[in-house]
Scaffold this active site. Structure first.
Site, PDB file in Angstrom:
ATOM      1  CB  ALA A 114      -1.903   0.582  -6.334  1.00  0.00           C
ATOM      2  CG  ASP A 170      -4.340  16.956   6.566  1.00  0.00           C
ATOM      3  OD1 ASP A 170      -5.109  16.020   6.077  1.00  0.00           O
ATOM      4  OD2 ASP A 170      -4.329  17.928   5.673  1.00  0.00           O
ATOM      5  CE1 TYR A 229      -9.960   3.190  -1.709  1.00  0.00           C
ATOM      6  CE2 TYR A 229     -10.925   1.197  -2.762  1.00  0.00           C
ATOM      7  CZ  TYR A 229     -10.815   2.066  -1.740  1.00  0.00           C
ATOM      8  OH  TYR A 229     -11.576   1.971  -0.415  1.00  0.00           O
ATOM      9  CE  LYS A 272      -8.517   1.344   0.972  1.00  0.00           C
ATOM     10  NZ  LYS A 272      -8.632   1.342   2.429  1.00  0.00           N
TER      11      LYS A 272
END
Length: 226
Positions: A143, A53, A141, A145
């Site tokens: 940050a 996971d 998001y 990436k």
């Protein structure tokens, strides 16, 4: 070729797994649960499916011991996105995006580096145009990436001596279920024809991993043609 791939259940990852399967390559797919693993096993019966996971990177510890032999490519495709202004994003939203999009790829890469070194393989990070430019309501998001870009750059410098190539693909908006959810969060109508086809992006990734050993593509940006 042998590939370890995350995100094969949907979108870009699914299209990439299908493309690699159709040409006869060997796949090791990650699934977040036993139920999801069974579903992937039915879709890709020739693949090895491992349950781990990405929201709990500790489940990745020791995963390298479950993979036999060298690994030609490690393909990081899975990701999550949850938009919102900094003023309202909750801790759980930050944690999920940073964990799935950044921490889990780092841990998985560490686990598989011995296999990649043995094969002088390639690591491909499917990033995002948000890993190059951060817009309003995309802070968490973007940050994650931006961090993924840093991970790729550092890994590239570290693994050059071991013959491991590292590439980052930065797609703009791509016609996937994730993009449809993004449009819902933005309150916009979704028209898949406006965006890059997942199959088109897959061809870019395949070109990167098939590149002869005398060259590498560190970074490639893919934008809609119109």
């Amino acid at each position: 070729m042998k590939h370890v791939l995350t995100g094969a259940g949907s979108g870009i990852g699914h299209a990439l797994a299908r493309r690699l399967t159709d040409r006869g390559d060997e796949l090791v797919l990650l699934a977040r649960s036993q139920a999801r693993g069974a579903e992937l096993g039915r879709t890709f019966p020739q693949a090895q499916v491992l349950v781990a996971d990405l929201t709990d990177p500790g489940t990745l510890n020791g995963l390298g011991r479950l993979v036999d032999g060298g690994v030609d490519t490690l393909l990081h495709v899975a990701g999550v996105v949850d938009l919102g202004p900094v003023s309202s994003l909750r801790l759980a939203q930050w944690e999920e995006q940073l964990t799935v999009n950044l921490t889990a790829p780092a841990v998985l890469t560490r686990e598989l580096l011995p296999h990649l070194r043995a094969a002088r393989g390639t690591v491909v990070f499917v990033n995002s145009s948000a890993g190059l430019t951060a817009n309003a309501e995309w802070s968490a998001y973007a940050a994650s990436k931006f961090g993924l870009r840093a991970l790729a750059d550092a890994l590239r410098a570290e693994e050059h001596e071991h013959g491991v190539r590292v590439s980052t693909v930065y797609p703009s908006r791509t016609a996937t279920p994730m993009q449809e959810r993004v449009h819902e969060q933005e309150g916009r109508d979704y028209d898949a024809s406006q965006w890059i086809s997942a199959d088109t992006l897959v061809e870019t990734i395949v070109h990167v991993i098939d590149l002869p050993a005398d060259a590498t593509i560190p970074d490639v940006t893919v934008r809609p043609g119109t």
